[in-house]
Design a protein around this motif. Structure first.
Motif, PDB file in Angstrom:
ATOM      1  N   PRO A   1     140.247  51.755  56.884  1.00  0.00           N
ATOM      2  CA  PRO A   1     141.392  52.638  56.635  1.00  0.00           C
ATOM      3  C   PRO A   1     142.330  52.064  55.580  1.00  0.00           C
ATOM      4  O   PRO A   1     142.647  50.874  55.592  1.00  0.00           O
ATOM      5  CB  PRO A   1     142.082  52.712  58.011  1.00  0.00           C
ATOM      6  N   LEU A   2     142.763  52.917  54.666  1.00  0.00           N
ATOM      7  CA  LEU A   2     143.717  52.566  53.618  1.00  0.00           C
ATOM      8  C   LEU A   2     144.627  53.768  53.369  1.00  0.00           C
ATOM      9  O   LEU A   2     144.207  54.914  53.537  1.00  0.00           O
ATOM     10  CB  LEU A   2     143.004  52.216  52.307  1.00  0.00           C
ATOM     11  N   VAL A   3     145.843  53.493  52.955  1.00  0.00           N
ATOM     12  CA  VAL A   3     146.740  54.554  52.491  1.00  0.00           C
ATOM     13  C   VAL A   3     146.485  54.823  51.019  1.00  0.00           C
ATOM     14  O   VAL A   3     146.428  55.972  50.570  1.00  0.00           O
ATOM     15  CB  VAL A   3     148.209  54.177  52.715  1.00  0.00           C
ATOM     16  N   GLN A   4     146.272  53.757  50.273  1.00  0.00           N
ATOM     17  CA  GLN A   4     146.008  53.814  48.837  1.00  0.00           C
ATOM     18  C   GLN A   4     145.298  52.511  48.476  1.00  0.00           C
ATOM     19  O   GLN A   4     145.294  51.559  49.266  1.00  0.00           O
ATOM     20  CB  GLN A   4     147.323  53.933  48.054  1.00  0.00           C
ATOM     21  N   PRO A   5     144.658  52.430  47.300  1.00  0.00           N
ATOM     22  CA  PRO A   5     144.053  51.152  46.907  1.00  0.00           C
ATOM     23  C   PRO A   5     145.106  50.047  46.934  1.00  0.00           C
ATOM     24  O   PRO A   5     146.215  50.204  46.409  1.00  0.00           O
ATOM     25  CB  PRO A   5     143.558  51.434  45.477  1.00  0.00           C
ATOM     26  N   THR A   6     144.751  48.919  47.571  1.00  0.00           N
ATOM     27  CA  THR A   6     145.745  47.879  47.828  1.00  0.00           C
ATOM     28  C   THR A   6     145.163  46.502  47.554  1.00  0.00           C
ATOM     29  O   THR A   6     144.175  46.105  48.176  1.00  0.00           O
ATOM     30  CB  THR A   6     146.234  47.942  49.290  1.00  0.00           C
ATOM     31  N   SER A   7     145.772  45.779  46.633  1.00  0.00           N
ATOM     32  CA  SER A   7     145.382  44.396  46.375  1.00  0.00           C
ATOM     33  C   SER A   7     146.207  43.465  47.268  1.00  0.00           C
ATOM     34  O   SER A   7     147.155  43.893  47.932  1.00  0.00           O
ATOM     35  CB  SER A   7     145.623  44.045  44.907  1.00  0.00           C
ATOM     36  N   LEU A   8     145.864  42.184  47.262  1.00  0.00           N
ATOM     37  CA  LEU A   8     146.619  41.220  48.050  1.00  0.00           C
ATOM     38  C   LEU A   8     148.053  41.114  47.536  1.00  0.00           C
ATOM     39  O   LEU A   8     149.012  41.042  48.332  1.00  0.00           O
ATOM     40  CB  LEU A   8     145.939  39.858  48.008  1.00  0.00           C
ATOM     41  N   THR A   9     148.220  41.130  46.210  1.00  0.00           N
ATOM     42  CA  THR A   9     149.566  41.075  45.630  1.00  0.00           C
ATOM     43  C   THR A   9     150.382  42.289  46.058  1.00  0.00           C
ATOM     44  O   THR A   9     151.560  42.165  46.426  1.00  0.00           O
ATOM     45  CB  THR A   9     149.488  41.002  44.102  1.00  0.00           C
ATOM     46  N   GLN A  10     149.784  43.456  46.019  1.00  0.00           N
ATOM     47  CA  GLN A  10     150.479  44.678  46.431  1.00  0.00           C
ATOM     48  C   GLN A  10     150.784  44.660  47.925  1.00  0.00           C
ATOM     49  O   GLN A  10     151.848  45.102  48.361  1.00  0.00           O
ATOM     50  CB  GLN A  10     149.628  45.893  46.068  1.00  0.00           C
ATOM     51  N   PHE A  11     149.860  44.133  48.711  1.00  0.00           N
ATOM     52  CA  PHE A  11     150.096  44.012  50.148  1.00  0.00           C
ATOM     53  C   PHE A  11     151.322  43.140  50.410  1.00  0.00           C
ATOM     54  O   PHE A  11     152.205  43.512  51.190  1.00  0.00           O
ATOM     55  CB  PHE A  11     148.861  43.431  50.832  1.00  0.00           C
ATOM     56  N   ASN A  12     151.366  41.996  49.755  1.00  0.00           N
ATOM     57  CA  ASN A  12     152.486  41.074  49.959  1.00  0.00           C
ATOM     58  C   ASN A  12     153.805  41.643  49.436  1.00  0.00           C
ATOM     59  O   ASN A  12     154.886  41.254  49.896  1.00  0.00           O
ATOM     60  CB  ASN A  12     152.192  39.737  49.279  1.00  0.00           C
ATOM     61  N   ALA A  13     153.704  42.584  48.487  1.00  0.00           N
ATOM     62  CA  ALA A  13     154.917  43.193  47.930  1.00  0.00           C
ATOM     63  C   ALA A  13     155.399  44.382  48.752  1.00  0.00           C
ATOM     64  O   ALA A  13     156.408  45.008  48.394  1.00  0.00           O
ATOM     65  CB  ALA A  13     154.655  43.626  46.493  1.00  0.00           C
TER      66      ALA A  13
END
Length: 505
Positions: free
Chosen positions: A141-153
């Motif tokens: 499950p994802l809301v949108q494509p998510t990188s580790l940097t984006q996750f932490n942000a």
């Protein structure tokens, strides 16, 4: 009161009430069915599909082995979670992949012996080699494509990560939105005309309640894997005055009432009895008979902590020689045969089935329990594939897996804990198999590689690089949901690149 209490247990559900049931369905041409196999608890799927390039330092296999704490050895404490290189079933280098892969040894073929004759059933490895099985790597499950940097942000993420109930619900709903009430299977069937018997829901569960099959106009019809149809008991025959009970119930149902709830309750119970009688007769006829031999492959159960690889013949859990998934899929196969037979009176063009295999929450005893669960999975799917061949339905039925989440690459000392992305697969004659769709991760902790979309946390919990919406949309599109309606069923699909290619549009 007796009649009311007994009747409630077998009603298809008040969600079936209304114009959707009363209308005459024309149906789509041909027949197609989806069969959802839910692996409850969170399958450690990175031990199902494993890199198998080389044992040399720096290889993808050696990275996997090191991330899992070394190759499993019951005599070490703590023990590693990796499978031995030579125990893996070699499936070669799939198209589009740079390295070779292997499957868990329990994905091997197996033999059923019946009346002195041996019958070979294909395992997952053979189905992959025959291009009838496709893997979807690092999906979740994802809301949108998510990188580790984006996750932490602070990028939007699915709510309640690592929670069994919440993540299962998100797989079932086909979205991470809490405002969605119905499952993606039910929403798909809201848009598809299944044809055939109007009092039978196109969504059928052989594993109890599931939100996955609930729509605004459909509700799953529940069946038993052993008896099939649930009927009123002690309502036939002279014992316990069954004939008198039935006559009294018929008299009650024939009475008129000004109350809407009473009228609807009577209508639902009457439909339930009619449906139960029709399906039971169909299942008891030749149309409901499957002759593909089955058995619970067993032998001597392994001693706790003493399991060794490979041993594809050991497919029992403790002293339990049953296989709940095989039992459920046998009933699904019989219902598919009945539903495709116009003489049986069901004759639907589109159906969704739901079955379930429990036990994948392997926090402890993982290297004993997980192989046995995968053995049951292989055994059940191998039998089901052969049964679909018996009734000429392999091209018309697609089986696929869902599971709460993947599991940590690192050990907790005796097993693994909850993670996020994992590997799922689809099986069927229409599947473009022999391939891995999505990006198979490098299987390292704290991965942060934007170029390869390879992102994980400290224990190897992988951020999915493919959304579960994309996998589900591929299945729904094949079943008959129009391209313009996919966004209605999967509201987050527009955030991603769209459906995958393992099934035709």
């Amino acid at each position: 009161a007796l009649c009311a209490g007994a009747g409630a247990a077998l009603m298809p559900g008040l969600g079936l009430i209304g114009q959707a049931l009363a209308s005459t369905r024309g149906g789509l041409p041909g027949y197609k069915a989806l069969v959802c196999v839910y692996l409850a608890g969170g399958n450690d799927s990175f031990n199902l599909l494993v890199p198998r390039d080389s044992i040399n330092p720096g290889s993808r296999y050696s990275t996997y082995r090191d991330s899992r704490g070394g190759v499993y050895n019951a005599n070490t404490n703590p023990f590693g979670l990796a499978l031995d290189f030579n125990a893996l079933l070699d499936i070669g280098t799939p198209p589009g992949q740079a390295i070779a892969f292997g499957l868990h040894p329990q994905a091997a073929d197996y033999v059923v012996t019946r009346n002195g004759q041996n019958y070979n059933h294909p395992g997952l490895a053979t189905l992959f080699a025959q291009q009838r099985l496709a893997f979807v790597a690092n999906v979740g499950p994802l809301v949108q494509p998510t990188s580790l940097t984006q996750f932490n942000a602070g990028a939007p993420i699915p709510p309640q990560l690592y929670s069994h109930s919440d993540q299962e619900l998100q797989w079932n709903l086909g979205t991470t939105s809490a405002s969605v009430q119905h499952g993606w299977g039910g929403r798909a069937m809201d848009l598809i005309d299944p044809g055939g018997l109007p009092i039978l829901s196109p969504c059928i569960s052989v594993a109890g309640n599931t939100r996955y099959q609930v729509g605004s106009s459909v509700f799953p019809y529940q069946m038993s894997p052993s008896t099939g149809v649930t009927q009123l008991t002690n309502f036939t025959g002279g014992f316990n005055f069954g004939d008198q009970r039935r006559a009294a119930l018929d008299e009650l149902l024939a009475q008129s009432s000004p109350h809407l709830l009473t009228q609807e309750y009577r209508a639902v119970l009457s439909r339930s009895r009619q449906l139960a009688s029709l399906l039971q007769a169909a299942l008891n006829s030749s149309a409901g008979r499957i002759t593909t031999p089955y058995d619970y492959v067993g032998g001597t159960p392994p001693n706790p902590g003493a399991y060794s690889y490979p041993n594809a013949n050991v497919r029992v859990l403790g002293n339990d020689y049953s296989n709940q998934l095989l039992d459920q899929l046998r009933m699904v196969a019989r219902m598919i045969k009945v539903s495709r037979d116009p003489v049986a009176g069901v004759d639907q063009s589109r159906q969704i089935y739901y079955v379930r295999l429990d036990g994948f929450d392997t926090h402890g005893d993982q290297m004993d329990l997980h192989p046995l669960l995968l053995g049951r999975l292989t055994q059940a799917i191998g039998w089901f594939w052969q049964a679909m061949g018996e009734i000429n339905a392999q091209n018309d039925v697609t089986l696929f897996t869902m599971s709460d989440f993947g599991r940590t690459l690192s050990s907790n000392g005796d097993g693994t804990d909850h993670a996020w992305g994992g590997v799922q697969f689809a099986v069927g004659g229409a599947v473009s198999g022999g391939q891995i769709y999505g990006r198979y991760p490098r299987l390292v902790a704290n991965a942060n590689n934007d170029a390869e979309q390879d992102w994980s946390f400290g224990r190897g919990q992988y951020i999915p690089s493919t959304a579960s919406d994309q996998m589900a949309a591929t299945l729904a599109r094949w079943l008959g949901v129009g391209a313009g309606d996919l966004a209605t069923v999967f509201p987050n699909l527009g955030n991603f690149s769209g459906p995958l290619g393992f099934l035709p549009a």
